[in-house]
Design a protein around this motif. Structure first.
Motif, PDB file in Angstrom:
ATOM      1  N   ILE A  69      32.567  -2.184   5.581  1.00 29.10           N
ATOM      2  CA  ILE A  69      32.084  -1.645   4.307  1.00 29.10           C
ATOM      3  C   ILE A  69      32.849  -0.360   4.007  1.00 29.10           C
ATOM      4  CG2 ILE A  69      30.068  -0.776   3.062  1.00 29.10           C
ATOM      5  CD1 ILE A  69      28.324  -2.460   4.875  1.00 29.10           C
ATOM      6  N   PRO A  70      33.438  -0.217   2.826  1.00 30.21           N
ATOM      7  CA  PRO A  70      34.139   1.029   2.488  1.00 30.21           C
ATOM      8  C   PRO A  70      33.222   2.240   2.589  1.00 30.21           C
ATOM      9  CG  PRO A  70      34.650  -0.688   0.899  1.00 30.21           C
ATOM     10  CD  PRO A  70      33.553  -1.233   1.765  1.00 30.21           C
ATOM     11  N   ARG A  71      33.837   3.385   2.861  1.00 30.92           N
ATOM     12  CA  ARG A  71      33.043   4.586   3.140  1.00 30.92           C
ATOM     13  C   ARG A  71      32.145   4.968   1.965  1.00 30.92           C
ATOM     14  NH1 ARG A  71      33.080   8.143   7.144  1.00 30.92           N
ATOM     15  NH2 ARG A  71      32.123  10.160   6.775  1.00 30.92           N
ATOM     16  N   LEU A  72      32.680   4.906   0.748  1.00 30.32           N
ATOM     17  CA  LEU A  72      31.884   5.292  -0.416  1.00 30.32           C
ATOM     18  C   LEU A  72      30.685   4.354  -0.580  1.00 30.32           C
ATOM     19  CD1 LEU A  72      31.494   7.116  -2.836  1.00 30.32           C
ATOM     20  CD2 LEU A  72      33.020   5.623  -4.142  1.00 30.32           C
ATOM     21  N   GLN A  73      30.900   3.063  -0.402  1.00 30.43           N
ATOM     22  CA  GLN A  73      29.790   2.122  -0.509  1.00 30.43           C
ATOM     23  C   GLN A  73      28.774   2.335   0.611  1.00 30.43           C
ATOM     24  OE1 GLN A  73      31.173  -1.913  -0.820  1.00 30.43           O
ATOM     25  NE2 GLN A  73      32.567  -1.485  -2.527  1.00 30.43           N
ATOM     26  N   ALA A  74      29.253   2.654   1.804  1.00 37.83           N
ATOM     27  CA  ALA A  74      28.343   2.923   2.919  1.00 37.83           C
ATOM     28  C   ALA A  74      27.465   4.137   2.620  1.00 37.83           C
ATOM     29  CB  ALA A  74      29.136   3.137   4.204  1.00 37.83           C
ATOM     30  N   ILE A  75      28.064   5.176   2.035  1.00 34.83           N
ATOM     31  CA  ILE A  75      27.295   6.372   1.676  1.00 34.83           C
ATOM     32  C   ILE A  75      26.240   6.029   0.631  1.00 34.83           C
ATOM     33  CG2 ILE A  75      27.443   8.663   0.621  1.00 34.83           C
ATOM     34  CD1 ILE A  75      30.247   8.885   1.824  1.00 34.83           C
ATOM     35  N   LEU A  76      26.633   5.226  -0.364  1.00 39.64           N
ATOM     36  CA  LEU A  76      25.678   4.836  -1.410  1.00 39.64           C
ATOM     37  C   LEU A  76      24.541   3.994  -0.824  1.00 39.64           C
ATOM     38  CD1 LEU A  76      28.126   4.002  -4.339  1.00 39.64           C
ATOM     39  CD2 LEU A  76      26.736   6.067  -4.022  1.00 39.64           C
ATOM     40  N   ILE A  77      24.840   3.126   0.143  1.00 45.00           N
ATOM     41  CA  ILE A  77      23.799   2.315   0.781  1.00 45.00           C
ATOM     42  C   ILE A  77      22.812   3.210   1.527  1.00 45.00           C
ATOM     43  CG2 ILE A  77      23.370   0.635   2.618  1.00 45.00           C
ATOM     44  CD1 ILE A  77      25.968  -0.758   1.779  1.00 45.00           C
TER      45      ILE A  77
END
Length: 354
Positions: A69-77
């Motif tokens: 999972i890309p870092r930005l998407q992981a942060i949003l999750i």
């Protein structure tokens, strides 16, 4: 050779005079610069809190990132999950929590009177005790009362500070987001700011601190959450009033090693024994079972032995912490001791290698 001794004495005397002069200047200027430091501290508090939250969430982001999972998407999750949990807590938990606090405040004076009258019933027995034992009992009761008063005062001051700091605390989620998003950039900045000859050594030091401090904090928070949930369920099944309030208090004090279990159990046991001896006995059994589960199963599996500290050192750190900072001192004593141990080991290694 003879001229070196007077020169050494002169150098030491000059250094001592410089340090005394610096301390005197600081003491003289402190009343003038103290307001400035207070303003700077009030600005730094949200930054420090955001840094701690980002530090605790960083392993979850890294884990999701390793799953592709890309870092930005992981942060949003992670942010969406945290917002969902907080929303559920406010919608369902806050009304019940507020109701139990209001109910506890309504009956607290009457319960305190019952406890005082119960303690007064032991006065004839205490009067027949030897003088030195009676003096010690009076001293212990006074110390306990002062400790409880200090704890309640600190809790009240913490709540007042949090309410007053709501406008400045709003920026914390945004700071956490950028700390997590720009983690690689921050590492590069720290790397280039650090002198080249210190980079490798400070990198090893940061790694050891993270292993000792970070693993302990994350694991201890998870264990405390599980203990709080088990305590709430157990007290609710027994029919003990204020189960949510008492269970959260038990979980919060579980962060404190050794003494936390005793501190957290006292309000629940008093509440249960005021109802009946049977309910108090069952409550004691349930809390003992939960603490045995925490000490023999949860903590070894989740926290492990990341501190490698002797129990006597932990007890001494807790005693020093409660003397210096009360509740906050007890909470920060063990992590601070872990960081101090890692620091001293690295300083010793540096001195030996040079």
């Amino acid at each position: 050779m003879k001229s070196k001794k007077p020169m050494t004495f002169f150098v030491y005397s000059l250094l001592l005079f410089i340090w005394i002069l610096i301390i005197g200047v600081v003491c003289f200027l402190w009343p003038f610069v103290a307001p400035l430091f207070q303003k700077l501290w009030s600005i730094l508090i949200p930054v420090l809190i955001a840094g701690l939250v980002a530090y605790l969430l960083h392993p979850f982001i890294e884990g999701l990132n390793q799953w592709g999972i890309p870092r930005l998407q992981a942060i949003l999750i992670v942010f969406a999950s945290a917002i969902g949990l907080i929303t559920l807590a406010f919608v369902f938990g806050l009304p019940a929590f507020s109701k139990q606090i209001q109910s506890a405040m309504d009956v607290l004076p009457a319960q305190i009177d019952r406890i005082v009258s119960f303690l007064h019933s032991f006065e004839p027995t205490l009067n027949r005790m030897p003088a030195f034992l009676k003096d010690h009992m009076d001293e212990w009761s006074g110390n306990l009362q002062s400790f409880l008063e200090q704890s309640f005062d600190q809790l009240e001051s913490i709540l007042i500070t949090l309410i007053r700091s709501i406008p400045s605390l709003v920026v914390i989620p945004f700071l956490v987001f950028y700390f997590l998003k720009d983690h690689a950039l921050l590492k590069k900045v720290v790397w280039y700011v650090t002198p080249p000859k210190w980079r490798k050594r400070l990198s090893l030091y940061a790694k050891d601190v993270d292993h000792s401090f970070g693993s302990f904090i994350r694991g201890q928070l998870l264990v405390a959450l599980i203990v709080a949930l088990l305590s709430i369920i157990g007290l609710w099944l027994l029919g003990v009033p204020y189960a949510v309030l008492l269970g959260l208090f038990i979980g919060a004090t579980d962060i404190i090693p050794y003494f936390g279990a005793i501190i957290g159990a006292v309000p629940a046991l008093i509440t249960a024994f005021l109802i009946s001896w049977e309910k108090g006995l069952y409550t004691l059994i349930v809390l003992v079972v939960i603490q045995q589960l925490e000490g023999n199963v949860l903590s070894p599996i989740i926290v492990g032995r990341t501190l490698h500290l002797h129990p006597m050192m932990i007890v001494l750190a807790l005693l020093i912490g409660v003397e210096l900072g009360g509740i906050w001192g007890m909470l920060l004593a063990v992590p601070g001791l872990a960081v101090l141990k890692v620091t001293l080991l690295h300083v010793r290694e540096y001195v030996q290698s040079n």
